[in-house]
Design a protein around this motif. Structure first.
Motif, mmCIF file in Angstrom:
data_model
loop_
_atom_site.group_PDB
_atom_site.id
_atom_site.type_symbol
_atom_site.label_atom_id
_atom_site.label_comp_id
_atom_site.label_asym_id
_atom_site.label_seq_id
_atom_site.Cartn_x
_atom_site.Cartn_y
_atom_site.Cartn_z
ATOM 1 N N GLU A 29 -0.041 -1.450 -3.808
ATOM 2 C CA GLU A 29 -1.441 -1.967 -3.853
ATOM 3 C C GLU A 29 -1.630 -3.279 -4.473
ATOM 4 N N GLU A 30 -1.218 -3.183 -6.230
ATOM 5 C CA GLU A 30 -1.291 -3.994 -6.735
ATOM 6 C C GLU A 30 -0.835 -5.467 -6.400
ATOM 7 N N LEU A 31 0.313 -5.283 -6.029
ATOM 8 C CA LEU A 31 0.980 -6.689 -5.359
ATOM 9 C C LEU A 31 0.292 -7.258 -4.288
ATOM 10 N N VAL A 32 -0.172 -6.421 -3.436
ATOM 11 C CA VAL A 32 -0.812 -6.956 -2.317
ATOM 12 C C VAL A 32 -2.176 -7.556 -2.653
ATOM 13 N N GLU A 33 -2.832 -6.865 -3.495
ATOM 14 C CA GLU A 33 -4.089 -7.346 -4.069
ATOM 15 C C GLU A 33 -3.988 -8.753 -4.727
ATOM 16 N N ARG A 34 -2.949 -8.836 -5.507
ATOM 17 C CA ARG A 34 -2.446 -9.904 -6.163
ATOM 18 C C ARG A 34 -2.158 -11.245 -5.207
ATOM 19 N N ARG A 83 -7.710 6.443 1.855
ATOM 20 C CA ARG A 83 -7.404 6.493 0.492
ATOM 21 C C ARG A 83 -6.718 5.215 -0.291
ATOM 22 N N GLY A 84 -5.554 4.645 0.714
ATOM 23 C CA GLY A 84 -4.953 3.501 0.348
ATOM 24 C C GLY A 84 -5.273 2.263 0.871
ATOM 25 N N SER A 85 -4.565 1.033 0.419
ATOM 26 C CA SER A 85 -4.597 -0.204 1.066
ATOM 27 C C SER A 85 -4.700 -0.203 2.491
ATOM 28 N N MET A 86 -5.625 -0.955 3.253
ATOM 29 C CA MET A 86 -5.785 -1.314 4.694
ATOM 30 C C MET A 86 -4.436 -1.898 5.037
ATOM 31 N N ALA A 87 -4.301 -2.964 4.260
ATOM 32 C CA ALA A 87 -3.121 -3.751 4.686
ATOM 33 C C ALA A 87 -1.718 -3.238 4.863
ATOM 34 N N LEU A 88 -1.546 -2.214 3.790
ATOM 35 C CA LEU A 88 -0.304 -1.441 3.666
ATOM 36 C C LEU A 88 -0.338 -0.280 4.650
ATOM 37 N N LYS A 204 -10.984 -16.399 4.817
ATOM 38 C CA LYS A 204 -10.647 -15.482 3.666
ATOM 39 C C LYS A 204 -11.807 -14.459 3.265
ATOM 40 N N SER A 205 -11.439 -13.199 3.316
ATOM 41 C CA SER A 205 -12.444 -12.084 3.210
ATOM 42 C C SER A 205 -12.166 -11.683 1.770
ATOM 43 N N VAL A 206 -13.358 -11.155 1.113
ATOM 44 C CA VAL A 206 -13.271 -10.435 -0.116
ATOM 45 C C VAL A 206 -12.972 -9.099 0.170
ATOM 46 N N SER A 207 -13.009 -8.516 1.383
ATOM 47 C CA SER A 207 -12.672 -7.183 1.481
ATOM 48 C C SER A 207 -11.252 -7.155 2.088
ATOM 49 N N HIS A 208 -10.580 -6.022 1.732
ATOM 50 C CA HIS A 208 -9.297 -5.734 2.063
ATOM 51 C C HIS A 208 -8.138 -6.844 2.144
ATOM 52 N N ARG A 209 -7.842 -7.408 0.960
ATOM 53 C CA ARG A 209 -7.088 -8.199 0.889
ATOM 54 C C ARG A 209 -5.503 -8.016 1.244
ATOM 55 N N GLY A 210 -5.107 -8.905 2.308
ATOM 56 C CA GLY A 210 -3.760 -8.721 2.704
ATOM 57 C C GLY A 210 -3.826 -8.162 4.083
ATOM 58 N N TYR A 211 -4.867 -7.600 4.479
ATOM 59 C CA TYR A 211 -5.479 -7.159 5.914
ATOM 60 C C TYR A 211 -6.175 -8.230 6.479
ATOM 61 N N LYS A 212 -5.250 -9.045 6.988
ATOM 62 C CA LYS A 212 -5.727 -10.307 7.678
ATOM 63 C C LYS A 212 -6.686 -10.406 8.775
ATOM 64 N N PHE A 356 -12.559 -1.640 -4.666
ATOM 65 C CA PHE A 356 -13.001 -0.638 -3.633
ATOM 66 C C PHE A 356 -14.289 -1.016 -3.445
ATOM 67 N N TRP A 357 -15.344 -1.738 -4.354
ATOM 68 C CA TRP A 357 -16.492 -2.022 -4.236
ATOM 69 C C TRP A 357 -16.474 -3.234 -3.199
ATOM 70 N N ARG A 358 -15.560 -3.953 -3.399
ATOM 71 C CA ARG A 358 -15.537 -5.082 -2.319
ATOM 72 C C ARG A 358 -15.210 -4.758 -0.849
ATOM 73 N N ASP A 359 -13.927 -3.745 -0.962
ATOM 74 C CA ASP A 359 -13.708 -3.283 0.425
ATOM 75 C C ASP A 359 -14.691 -2.660 1.279
#
Length: 387
Positions: A29-34, A83-88, A204-212, A356-359
């Motif tokens: 998750e941290e990699l995708v967020e970054r 619970r997990g990253s939408m992108a993943l 470019k969305s502030v929610s769910h980075r990596g989930y384009k 989580f707040w942004r998502d």
């Protein structure tokens, strides 16, 4: 976790998926967020492990090659994935149920490869001028020499960056009614790389980075009749049969994410000390925790009850709308309260709470805004009284 009405098998499904998310999703998750990207090797690994687990396309019947989960069981899967990253968790693989409308050659070209994980799909309805108002879409398909020619633009299309084909809803005519013009909608299956069809980066969305979200452009894109999914002008029938339950996915994922957020808040309240005692002992914190878990449990039960109604063949439109409305708004309140409990640290990227707040913000918008859900709920009640 809420266990009311759940069997041992239900609990096993939830536990299995939660363990998968914790072991296969959390570490990346941290990699995708970054980076805002999901490396292809990670995507392929998640897909491979999901297939090995037997959960890929678990929302499809066994007769079609899926795991055959019912609506309640699938809601439990989506809750834990939340619970997990939408992108993943996109690569956990839940193709659109609408592919069950495939017929003939479409089954071999689209449905079955999607179920096996060989091809990925995406769904395209939203346009720059037509979001909740589906009949306002301006993307059109007209007859020309026996084919269909598509023109127009779709945007906010999730998953299109990885999709091999897109399920597209477009206007194919218009009827005059006492209330004014009414669009006729048809569903098409459009392969990536089809001449006249372009997939490009969206906003470019502030929610769910990596989930384009992607933008789809159709410029005289020519398709044969074989690409029509369902009946010509039958797009709304296809939507009503297969898509309205997608709102349960938003509700269940909101519950799962809220539980993860709550765990952070609870642990922090039990560890952090101020004025010589754990902050969880202060009424201002303990009461917030009590409210948070009560709302989470309420949203969980509301959502599972709606899914159960579908399994029993009962009308569930209002119940699904209530679940989506309450769970998505609950998630916003819970993430906000969790940050408040953490104080200034809650907004720092040392913790995932600001993510989580942004998502959480987008959950009240996509798959029908909170306002649309309130409209559905009130309309369903008033109709029974003839209003």
């Amino acid at each position: 976790m809420t266990t009311y009405g759940l069997t041992e098998e239900h609990t096993m499904i939830a536990d299995t998926v939660r363990s998968f998310v914790e072991n296969e999703i959390y570490p990346h998750e941290e990699l995708v967020e970054r980076s805002g990207e999901v490396p292809q090797e990670i995507a392929d690994e998640i897909k491979r492990k999901t297939i090995e687990l037997g959960f890929y396309a678990c929302n499809f019947p066994e007769s079609a090659g899926g795991a055959g989960l019912n609506h309640l069981e699938f809601a439990l899967v989506e809750r834990e994935l939340g619970r997990g990253s939408m992108a993943l968790n996109h690569f956990f693989g839940r193709p659109q149920n609408i592919l069950m409308a495939c017929e003939g050659e479409q089954i071999e070209r689209y449905r079955d490869p999607a179920i096996r994980g060989e091809r990925m799909d995406a769904l395209a309805m939203t346009e720059p001028g037509a979001g909740s108002d589906v009949r306002g879409m301006k993307c059109t398909a007209v007859r020309d020499g026996g084919d269909w020619v598509l023109n127009g633009t779709k945007h906010f299309i999730s998953g299109a960056d990885h999709a091999d084909f897109i399920i597209v809803f477009v206007a194919t005519g218009e009827d005059q009614t006492p209330r004014g013009p009414k669009k006729r909608i048809t569903t098409f299956l459009v392969d990536r790389g089809t001449p006249g069809f372009t997939i490009r980066d969206g906003y470019k969305s502030v929610s769910h980075r990596g989930y384009k979200n992607m933008i789809l452009d159709f410029d005289d894109c020519r398709l044969p009749d074989a690409q029509v999914l369902g009946e010509v002008d039958g797009g709304f029938a296809v939507m009503n049969e297969w898509l309205y339950a997608t709102r349960i996915t938003v509700a269940t994922m909101s519950v799962g994410r809220a539980r993860r957020v709550f765990d952070y808040a609870l642990d922090y309240a039990a560890e952090r000390e101020q004025f010589g005692q754990k902050i969880g002992k202060f009424q201002g914190i303990s009461f917030q925790l009590a409210d948070m878990i009560t709302e989470i449990d309420a949203a969980d039960l509301l959502t599972l009850a709606a899914a159960d109604r579908l399994d029993k063949g009962l009308p569930a439109n209002r119940e699904i709308a209530s679940a989506k409305l309450y769970a998505s708004e609950m998630l916003s309140r819970v993430t906000d309260a969790a940050i408040q409990i953490h104080g200034g640290m809650g907004l720092m990227d040392d913790y995932p709470l600001e993510r989580f707040w942004r998502d959480a913000r987008v959950e009240r918008i996509w798959d029908g805004t909170s306002e649309i859900q309130r409209h559905i709920i009130s309309r369903e009640m008033l109709r029974t009284l003839g209003a």
